[in-house]
Design a protein around this motif. Sequence first.
Motif, PDB file in Angstrom:
ATOM      1  N   GLY A 190       0.796  -1.219   0.000  1.00  0.00           N
ATOM      2  CA  GLY A 190       0.000   0.000   0.000  1.00  0.00           C
ATOM      3  C   GLY A 190       0.827   1.266   0.000  1.00  0.00           C
ATOM      4  N   LEU A 191       2.162   1.154   0.009  1.00  0.00           N
ATOM      5  CA  LEU A 191       3.026   2.332  -0.053  1.00  0.00           C
ATOM      6  C   LEU A 191       3.054   2.871  -1.479  1.00  0.00           C
ATOM      7  N   ASN A 192       3.102   4.187  -1.594  1.00  0.00           N
ATOM      8  CA  ASN A 192       3.107   4.835  -2.904  1.00  0.00           C
ATOM      9  C   ASN A 192       4.524   5.233  -3.303  1.00  0.00           C
ATOM     10  N   VAL A 193       4.901   4.900  -4.527  1.00  0.00           N
ATOM     11  CA  VAL A 193       6.209   5.228  -5.078  1.00  0.00           C
ATOM     12  C   VAL A 193       6.032   6.237  -6.204  1.00  0.00           C
ATOM     13  N   MET A 194       6.843   7.302  -6.195  1.00  0.00           N
ATOM     14  CA  MET A 194       6.810   8.293  -7.268  1.00  0.00           C
ATOM     15  C   MET A 194       8.227   8.556  -7.752  1.00  0.00           C
ATOM     16  N   SER A 195       8.357   8.931  -9.014  1.00  0.00           N
ATOM     17  CA  SER A 195       9.667   9.266  -9.567  1.00  0.00           C
ATOM     18  C   SER A 195       9.579  10.581 -10.326  1.00  0.00           C
ATOM     19  N   PHE A 196      10.566  11.445 -10.101  1.00  0.00           N
ATOM     20  CA  PHE A 196      10.641  12.748 -10.759  1.00  0.00           C
ATOM     21  C   PHE A 196      11.971  12.844 -11.495  1.00  0.00           C
ATOM     22  N   VAL A 197      11.908  13.063 -12.799  1.00  0.00           N
ATOM     23  CA  VAL A 197      13.112  13.227 -13.599  1.00  0.00           C
ATOM     24  C   VAL A 197      12.927  14.380 -14.563  1.00  0.00           C
ATOM     25  N   GLY A 198      14.033  14.995 -14.938  1.00  0.00           N
ATOM     26  CA  GLY A 198      13.985  16.053 -15.932  1.00  0.00           C
ATOM     27  C   GLY A 198      13.698  15.482 -17.313  1.00  0.00           C
ATOM     28  N   GLY A 199      13.275  16.346 -18.225  1.00  0.00           N
ATOM     29  CA  GLY A 199      12.994  15.903 -19.579  1.00  0.00           C
ATOM     30  C   GLY A 199      11.620  15.303 -19.763  1.00  0.00           C
ATOM     31  N   MET A 200      10.836  15.229 -18.674  1.00  0.00           N
ATOM     32  CA  MET A 200       9.469  14.709 -18.748  1.00  0.00           C
ATOM     33  C   MET A 200       8.499  15.819 -18.373  1.00  0.00           C
ATOM     34  N   ASP A 201       7.227  15.609 -18.704  1.00  0.00           N
ATOM     35  CA  ASP A 201       6.201  16.612 -18.466  1.00  0.00           C
ATOM     36  C   ASP A 201       6.087  16.940 -16.976  1.00  0.00           C
ATOM     37  N   PHE A 202       6.378  18.202 -16.616  1.00  0.00           N
ATOM     38  CA  PHE A 202       6.344  18.613 -15.207  1.00  0.00           C
ATOM     39  C   PHE A 202       4.931  18.478 -14.638  1.00  0.00           C
ATOM     40  N   ASP A 203       3.945  18.934 -15.383  1.00  0.00           N
ATOM     41  CA  ASP A 203       2.564  18.902 -14.891  1.00  0.00           C
ATOM     42  C   ASP A 203       2.075  17.479 -14.684  1.00  0.00           C
ATOM     43  N   LYS A 204       2.490  16.563 -15.549  1.00  0.00           N
ATOM     44  CA  LYS A 204       2.094  15.169 -15.391  1.00  0.00           C
ATOM     45  C   LYS A 204       2.671  14.597 -14.098  1.00  0.00           C
ATOM     46  N   GLN A 205       3.927  14.936 -13.805  1.00  0.00           N
ATOM     47  CA  GLN A 205       4.531  14.474 -12.562  1.00  0.00           C
ATOM     48  C   GLN A 205       3.867  15.140 -11.359  1.00  0.00           C
ATOM     49  N   LEU A 206       3.486  16.404 -11.507  1.00  0.00           N
ATOM     50  CA  LEU A 206       2.828  17.122 -10.419  1.00  0.00           C
ATOM     51  C   LEU A 206       1.483  16.487 -10.070  1.00  0.00           C
ATOM     52  N   ARG A 207       0.773  15.977 -11.086  1.00  0.00           N
ATOM     53  CA  ARG A 207      -0.531  15.372 -10.827  1.00  0.00           C
ATOM     54  C   ARG A 207      -0.440  14.140  -9.929  1.00  0.00           C
ATOM     55  N   GLN A 208       0.725  13.486  -9.927  1.00  0.00           N
ATOM     56  CA  GLN A 208       0.911  12.370  -8.988  1.00  0.00           C
ATOM     57  C   GLN A 208       0.758  12.847  -7.551  1.00  0.00           C
ATOM     58  N   LEU A 209       1.366  14.001  -7.250  1.00  0.00           N
ATOM     59  CA  LEU A 209       1.316  14.546  -5.894  1.00  0.00           C
ATOM     60  C   LEU A 209      -0.098  14.954  -5.508  1.00  0.00           C
ATOM     61  N   GLU A 210      -0.866  15.392  -6.473  1.00  0.00           N
ATOM     62  CA  GLU A 210      -2.212  15.859  -6.179  1.00  0.00           C
ATOM     63  C   GLU A 210      -3.198  14.711  -6.006  1.00  0.00           C
ATOM     64  N   ALA A 211      -2.795  13.490  -6.416  1.00  0.00           N
ATOM     65  CA  ALA A 211      -3.710  12.350  -6.380  1.00  0.00           C
ATOM     66  C   ALA A 211      -3.537  11.481  -5.139  1.00  0.00           C
ATOM     67  N   ARG A 212      -2.332  11.451  -4.555  1.00  0.00           N
ATOM     68  CA  ARG A 212      -2.110  10.526  -3.439  1.00  0.00           C
ATOM     69  C   ARG A 212      -0.897  10.951  -2.636  1.00  0.00           C
ATOM     70  N   PHE A 213      -0.763  10.349  -1.460  1.00  0.00           N
ATOM     71  CA  PHE A 213       0.412  10.595  -0.638  1.00  0.00           C
ATOM     72  C   PHE A 213       1.659  10.062  -1.344  1.00  0.00           C
ATOM     73  N   CYS A 214       2.791  10.624  -0.989  1.00  0.00           N
ATOM     74  CA  CYS A 214       4.068  10.155  -1.514  1.00  0.00           C
ATOM     75  C   CYS A 214       4.838   9.502  -0.367  1.00  0.00           C
TER      76      CYS A 214
END
Length: 475
Positions: A190-214
């Motif tokens: 049940g733990l949530n994993v997220m990854s942030f890297v350059g060269g990818m859509d910033f807003d798409k990565q931001l939506r991960q944070l808005e949807a669930r805990f990190c």
Amino acid sequence: MLKALKKMFAKGEEQQPAQVPPAAAPSPQPSAARSSAADSATRSSEESRPRKERSRTAKPRRETAAKVDVAPWKLEDFAVEPAEGKTRFHDFNLDPRVMHAIHDLGFPYCTPIQAQVLGYTLKGRDAIGRAQTGTGKTAAFLISTITQLLQTPAPKERYMGEPRALIIAPTRELVVQIARDALDLTKYTGLNVMSFVGGMDFDKQLRQLEARFCDILVATPGRLLDFNQRGEVHLDMVEVMVLDEADRMLDMGFIPQVRQIIRQTPMKGDRQTMLFSATFTEDVMNLAKQWTANPAIVEIEPENVASETVEQHVYAVASADKYKLLYNLITQNDWSRVMVFANRKDEVRRIEERLTRDGISAVQMSGDVPQHKRIQALEGFRAGRIKVMVATDVAGRGIHVDGISHVINFTLPETPDDYVHRIGRTGRAGTSGTSISFAGEDDAFALPPIEELLGRKIQCEMPPEVLLAPVPRKH
């Protein structure tokens, strides 16, 4: 060397009495409670930066926890007999949910670095590990991190954008690979994993944070700072911090960014820190001393990785004949998964273009390739749709693909450590592999330092005439 390192850190212990609490101890409290006057007085200048004030109402708390669909499974389903000289994952009394994931991955016994690191970190100790990729260090720090998060309840006052564990890696490919491994190991937790890297859509990565805990955040330094400086990610509740490939971060000039990141986290006595590096240079050890408290030091010699599982060959070949030799090696032997390394991005591009033109499916991995294309290329190579991947050292640093039968050094690396890293793409996890290096008039000088690092000579061979046949023209 090990005694000298331990002596150096023993001095640091006299000045830094605080020790990391055991993994099962309560998690650190929110930063307001944690940053007492006494803490502020003892904190080093490296870690004494005031927290940014922000409105916690901007990211509302989500009450719904992730649902985990767990099929009936018992620890008895994962039976592993004790074996002399081997450490089982059972020997560490890990959470059954983690053991279930390890069972799915098919890993009954620990690698040497996993056995040594877990012996310290599961007790709450900081750790400094010297190991090449391919030794299992990623699983070592992930299993320890996941165990800490499972044994320690999440803070009650928890908001979006506040990860509990932070893993920093120097390249985008390595971040993607670590996140993939983390997803495999957390799938029943049940733990949530997220990854942030350059060269990818910033807003798409931001939506991960808005949807669930990190819970676990894996990131490159630059993109993590982007999120932090925009107020989207806050690091004052980090319980576990991992710095992977510290030597490479030094080489790539990331240390100033990493320092900025670490200043945002709890001080080293209030977080568990793990640092991994392929080399223990003076610069790496100075950083480790600044960022860890009473660390356990674990060393896995790179020579073992390079020599025991990989059959090594060197062909003496004129630079003008290198491409013919590469083409004929691949086509005459019908190799299906090959990595080719070159020193420069323009070399990588030319090799890939010629292979593609001559009917061999190939992709390139270099800093010039956009991130989304690099991910597509890696997936195609991993799935077997692509036969050859041509890469620079930086782009190839985080590539972990099972079943790479051959590694070819189209040009010998200028740094001997990079040679060990390159050939470590094959012969992984105890399987056998083959490396073939082309030594031409422009790069043969790099061979003696490599042999010195390995502690043995590599016999130089002349390629058979059949491997120097002209490349057929494609109509």
